[in-house]
Motif scaffolding. Structure first.
Motif, PDB file in Angstrom:
ATOM      1  N   ALA A  42      36.989   6.197  -0.704  1.00  0.00           N
ATOM      2  CA  ALA A  42      38.216   6.162   0.105  1.00  0.00           C
ATOM      3  C   ALA A  42      39.445   6.285  -0.783  1.00  0.00           C
ATOM      4  O   ALA A  42      40.415   6.993  -0.440  1.00  0.00           O
ATOM      5  CB  ALA A  42      38.271   4.867   0.914  1.00  0.00           C
ATOM      6  N   ALA A  43      39.444   5.613  -1.935  1.00  0.00           N
ATOM      7  CA  ALA A  43      40.588   5.673  -2.846  1.00  0.00           C
ATOM      8  C   ALA A  43      40.770   7.086  -3.402  1.00  0.00           C
ATOM      9  O   ALA A  43      41.899   7.586  -3.506  1.00  0.00           O
ATOM     10  CB  ALA A  43      40.400   4.670  -3.980  1.00  0.00           C
ATOM     11  N   VAL A  44      39.653   7.731  -3.765  1.00  0.00           N
ATOM     12  CA  VAL A  44      39.739   9.094  -4.299  1.00  0.00           C
ATOM     13  C   VAL A  44      40.231  10.059  -3.231  1.00  0.00           C
ATOM     14  O   VAL A  44      41.096  10.917  -3.485  1.00  0.00           O
ATOM     15  CB  VAL A  44      38.355   9.530  -4.835  1.00  0.00           C
ATOM     16  CG1 VAL A  44      38.367  11.010  -5.178  1.00  0.00           C
ATOM     17  CG2 VAL A  44      37.978   8.699  -6.061  1.00  0.00           C
ATOM     18  N   GLU A  45      39.688   9.928  -2.006  1.00  0.00           N
ATOM     19  CA  GLU A  45      40.098  10.821  -0.917  1.00  0.00           C
ATOM     20  C   GLU A  45      41.580  10.680  -0.598  1.00  0.00           C
ATOM     21  O   GLU A  45      42.244  11.651  -0.245  1.00  0.00           O
ATOM     22  CB  GLU A  45      39.264  10.524   0.331  1.00  0.00           C
ATOM     23  CG  GLU A  45      37.809  10.942   0.237  1.00  0.00           C
ATOM     24  CD  GLU A  45      37.653  12.447   0.246  1.00  0.00           C
ATOM     25  OE1 GLU A  45      38.443  13.135   0.911  1.00  0.00           O
ATOM     26  OE2 GLU A  45      36.741  12.946  -0.445  1.00  0.00           O
ATOM     27  N   ALA A  46      42.093   9.452  -0.708  1.00  0.00           N
ATOM     28  CA  ALA A  46      43.502   9.206  -0.384  1.00  0.00           C
ATOM     29  C   ALA A  46      44.419   9.467  -1.561  1.00  0.00           C
ATOM     30  O   ALA A  46      45.648   9.412  -1.413  1.00  0.00           O
ATOM     31  CB  ALA A  46      43.670   7.766   0.087  1.00  0.00           C
ATOM     32  N   GLY A  47      43.856   9.732  -2.742  1.00  0.00           N
ATOM     33  CA  GLY A  47      44.679  10.025  -3.918  1.00  0.00           C
ATOM     34  C   GLY A  47      45.393   8.824  -4.492  1.00  0.00           C
ATOM     35  O   GLY A  47      46.520   8.962  -5.009  1.00  0.00           O
ATOM     36  N   LEU A  48      44.780   7.648  -4.458  1.00  0.00           N
ATOM     37  CA  LEU A  48      45.415   6.456  -5.028  1.00  0.00           C
ATOM     38  C   LEU A  48      45.490   6.564  -6.543  1.00  0.00           C
ATOM     39  O   LEU A  48      44.618   7.160  -7.194  1.00  0.00           O
ATOM     40  CB  LEU A  48      44.633   5.198  -4.644  1.00  0.00           C
ATOM     41  CG  LEU A  48      44.667   4.735  -3.192  1.00  0.00           C
ATOM     42  CD1 LEU A  48      43.975   3.378  -3.060  1.00  0.00           C
ATOM     43  CD2 LEU A  48      46.091   4.637  -2.667  1.00  0.00           C
ATOM     44  N   SER A  49      46.514   5.948  -7.109  1.00  0.00           N
ATOM     45  CA  SER A  49      46.644   5.894  -8.556  1.00  0.00           C
ATOM     46  C   SER A  49      45.581   4.975  -9.152  1.00  0.00           C
ATOM     47  O   SER A  49      44.917   4.217  -8.434  1.00  0.00           O
ATOM     48  CB  SER A  49      48.032   5.377  -8.943  1.00  0.00           C
ATOM     49  OG  SER A  49      48.166   4.015  -8.541  1.00  0.00           O
ATOM     50  N   PHE A  50      45.437   5.029 -10.492  1.00  0.00           N
ATOM     51  CA  PHE A  50      44.436   4.191 -11.151  1.00  0.00           C
ATOM     52  C   PHE A  50      44.734   2.713 -10.907  1.00  0.00           C
ATOM     53  O   PHE A  50      43.818   1.932 -10.593  1.00  0.00           O
ATOM     54  CB  PHE A  50      44.414   4.477 -12.654  1.00  0.00           C
ATOM     55  CG  PHE A  50      43.467   3.596 -13.422  1.00  0.00           C
ATOM     56  CD1 PHE A  50      42.104   3.853 -13.422  1.00  0.00           C
ATOM     57  CD2 PHE A  50      43.940   2.485 -14.127  1.00  0.00           C
ATOM     58  CE1 PHE A  50      41.225   3.026 -14.117  1.00  0.00           C
ATOM     59  CE2 PHE A  50      43.068   1.662 -14.817  1.00  0.00           C
ATOM     60  CZ  PHE A  50      41.715   1.933 -14.821  1.00  0.00           C
ATOM     61  N   ASP A  51      46.001   2.313 -11.020  1.00  0.00           N
ATOM     62  CA  ASP A  51      46.349   0.901 -10.834  1.00  0.00           C
ATOM     63  C   ASP A  51      46.091   0.451  -9.402  1.00  0.00           C
ATOM     64  O   ASP A  51      45.553  -0.643  -9.167  1.00  0.00           O
ATOM     65  CB  ASP A  51      47.824   0.667 -11.195  1.00  0.00           C
ATOM     66  CG  ASP A  51      48.073   0.751 -12.697  1.00  0.00           C
ATOM     67  OD1 ASP A  51      47.087   0.620 -13.451  1.00  0.00           O
ATOM     68  OD2 ASP A  51      49.231   0.959 -13.098  1.00  0.00           O
TER      69      ASP A  51
END
Length: 568
Positions: A42-51
């Motif tokens: 989900a984080a990768v799909e939404a383009g979240l930053s590393f932090d």
């Protein structure tokens, strides 16, 4: 206290030895942490930053552990082995919310979903008719079906479209792992059975490494610290996207239904005489999960849900003790303090995970069928179950159909579990129309009491979906009561059988014109059988009071009423 099944070594309230607690807790915690792949995706799909991703994962793990602790504690929670994992049902909501408004919007939508769950849990008692065993059975069966796709993809090393050049090394590792788990679970005893999953996974991991199908650690893995303070955040809370609010509400409801299915699975496994779902216990489980989800939302994390895979592990190990879950919850929380440990969990070979999920899917599918067939099935119930399962399977094998629906509906329709359970609930409510909860049948002295009781009670049992064993137990008792009243002349010529069903009890009243019967509290003497009709009736009445769960003597207007109660 429920009677412990023969295949269970440690039941819910039993206390396994400390060494067993720790090793089983590690098994459950490890399996639960493997599912952090859901929030990662989900984080990768939404383009979240590393932090933001670090906060997203860490908050999920901490509250996943806290939720497990709350679920397992007696009185405060469900008091059963319910291990939490990241909630797959939240993935569509998370991806859409994070993409549209970042962590703040997902936090707001998560809170709405949590409130939906909490609201539903307040009405669990009133929802008993909505969740009869056949509906719960559909939910449990589809839990297994829903696990089949991720299980088989991992088992065969399939990441995208299926191609002819499958790598059979994956299938070999998965097969060996699965065979070891099943062999130890079925044919071994004691410690070997308790640690069947751990042993199978260890052998599978070694084999995967030898065959070259174990994933290699990323270059950043070596830089991860062994121990570090977990990072939580405050993403803020936003509710500005009205388009996502319906999806959030539905996600909360589906999460509650999923929890009911898991709780029923554990109840069925832990009680050899299981009769009906304890929805109050399911309500406490939902409430505990809701509190944790609220904490996850305000600290920027991903919501959690009960693990159906953990049910399969509990069956394999023969242990449903809530203390195992409590240890697992503590270990999950401690894992948030070790980035290196979490990194190790991300490189467990996919075919090993696939084998464990296949085992869990097989158990859940059969357990759901057992629930469905525990009741008598009328034509209405056959279509309720059949159409619901076919709908869920259609979604699983024809996902392109779901893609033809509007974007807002796809998150709802793409889950076989959600759509099948929803169809079962709706059809159950529709098919209840026209079925009275009370039915009568006149009986004359010329008729055969056993034949009449059998035909009448079996027909009503089919309509009401009563348990098979309850109807089978009621038929000879009711027939004996009818025969006693008519043959002794206490009921001159005829009487009326009146059956009533309310999910809790199956009552059959025998109503007649005549004198009342005094049911003795002590066993009459055999000489009473040589006395007058009343003496014989008292003797038989006493015997009926011992064979039914309860016998009441009263009146229905001017007529006498003898009510036989059979607990359902």
């Amino acid at each position: 206290m429920p009677r412990k099944p023969t295949n269970i070594i440690y039941s819910a309230d039993e206390k396994p030895p400390l060494s067993t607690l720790l090793i089983l807790g590690v098994q459950h915690a490890t399996l639960a942490l493997l599912f952090i792949v859901y929030p990662l995706v989900a984080a990768v799909e939404a383009g979240l930053s590393f932090d933001d991703t670090q906060v997203f994962i860490t908050s999920c793990i901490i509250f996943m552990g806290l939720a497990t602790l709350l679920e397992c504690l007696p009185k405060r929670g469900a008091g059963m082995l319910l291990v939490q994992i990241p909630n797959m049902a939240h993935m569509p909501l998370a991806v859409q919310s994070l993409a549209a408004g970042g962590p703040a919007l997902y936090a707001g939508m998560s809170l709405i979903a949590a409130v939906s769950q909490l609201t539903l849990s307040r009405f669990m008692g009133a929802l008993r008719s909505v969740f009869p065993p056949e509906v719960c059975g559909v939910a449990v069966t589809m839990l297994g079906v829903a696990l089949a796709d991720p299980a088989l993809r991992r088992a065969f090393g399939i990441s995208g479209e299926i191609t002819p050049d499958l790598d059979l090394r994956y299938a070999l590792v998965s097969t060996v792992t699965l065979v070891i788990i099943i062999a130890l679970a079925i044919f071994s005893r004691g410690m070997l059975r308790l640690f069947a999953v751990a042993i199978g996974a260890a052998v599978g991991w070694v084999m995967a490494a030898q065959l070259g199908v174990a994933p290699e650690p990323s270059p950043s893995f070596a830089t991860l610290p062994y121990v570090d303070l977990p990072r939580l955040g405050w993403p803020g809370i936003s509710f500005f996207s009205w388009a996502l609010i319906p999806a959030a509400i539905i996600t909360g409801v589906l999460s509650a239904v999923d929890m009911v299915g898991t709780v029923v699975s554990m109840q069925r496994m832990d009680d050899a005489d299981w009769r009906r779902a304890d929805l109050d216990q399911a309500g406490r489980a939902i409430q505990a999960n809701t509190l944790a989800d609220m904490g996850t939302a305000v600290t920027g994390g991903f919501a959690s849900a009960s693990s159906s895979a953990a049910v399969g592990v509990a069956f394999a190990t023969g242990t449903t003790a809530w203390r195992v879950g409590a240890v697992s919850g503590l270990l999950i929380i401690l894992a948030a303090f070790s980035p290196r440990l979490i990194g190790v969990l991300t490189i467990i070979p996919a075919p090993v995970i696939g084998a464990i999920l296949i085992y869990a899917a097989a158990f859940l599918t059969v357990a759901g069928m057992e629930l469905i067939l525990s009741r008598r099935l009328s034509d209405r119930r056959i279509f309720t179950v059949g159409l619901a399962i076919l709908t869920g399977i259609a979604v699983a094998i024809l996902p392109d159909l779901v893609r033809l629906t509007p974007d807002w509906a796809q998150p709802i329709l793409e889950s076989p579990l959600s759509i099948a359970t929803a169809v079962a609930i709706v059809l159950n409510l529709i098919f209840r129309i026209g079925i009275r909860q009370e039915a009568t049948r006149a009986v004359t002295a010329e008729e055969n009491p056993f034949t009449v009781a059998t035909e009448f009670l079996e027909h009503q049992g089919d309509l009401w979906g009563a348990r098979r064993d309850v109807i089978a137990a009621a038929i000879p008792v009711v027939a004996e009561g009818v025969e006693m009243l008519l043959d002794t002349g206490v009921a001159p010529g005829k009487l009326e059988m009146r059956a009533h069903f309310d999910e809790e009890n199956f009552d059959v009243a025998l109503i007649y014109e005549g004198e009342p019967i005094a049911i003795p509290t002590h066993r009459p003497s055999p000489e009473d059988l040589l006395g007058d009709a009343q003496a014989v009736a008292r003797f038989v009445g006493y015997m009926l009071s011992k064979r039914a769960d309860k016998l009441n003597v009263g009146t229905d207007g001017t007529r006498q009423k003898l009510t036989l109660r059979f607990e359902h």
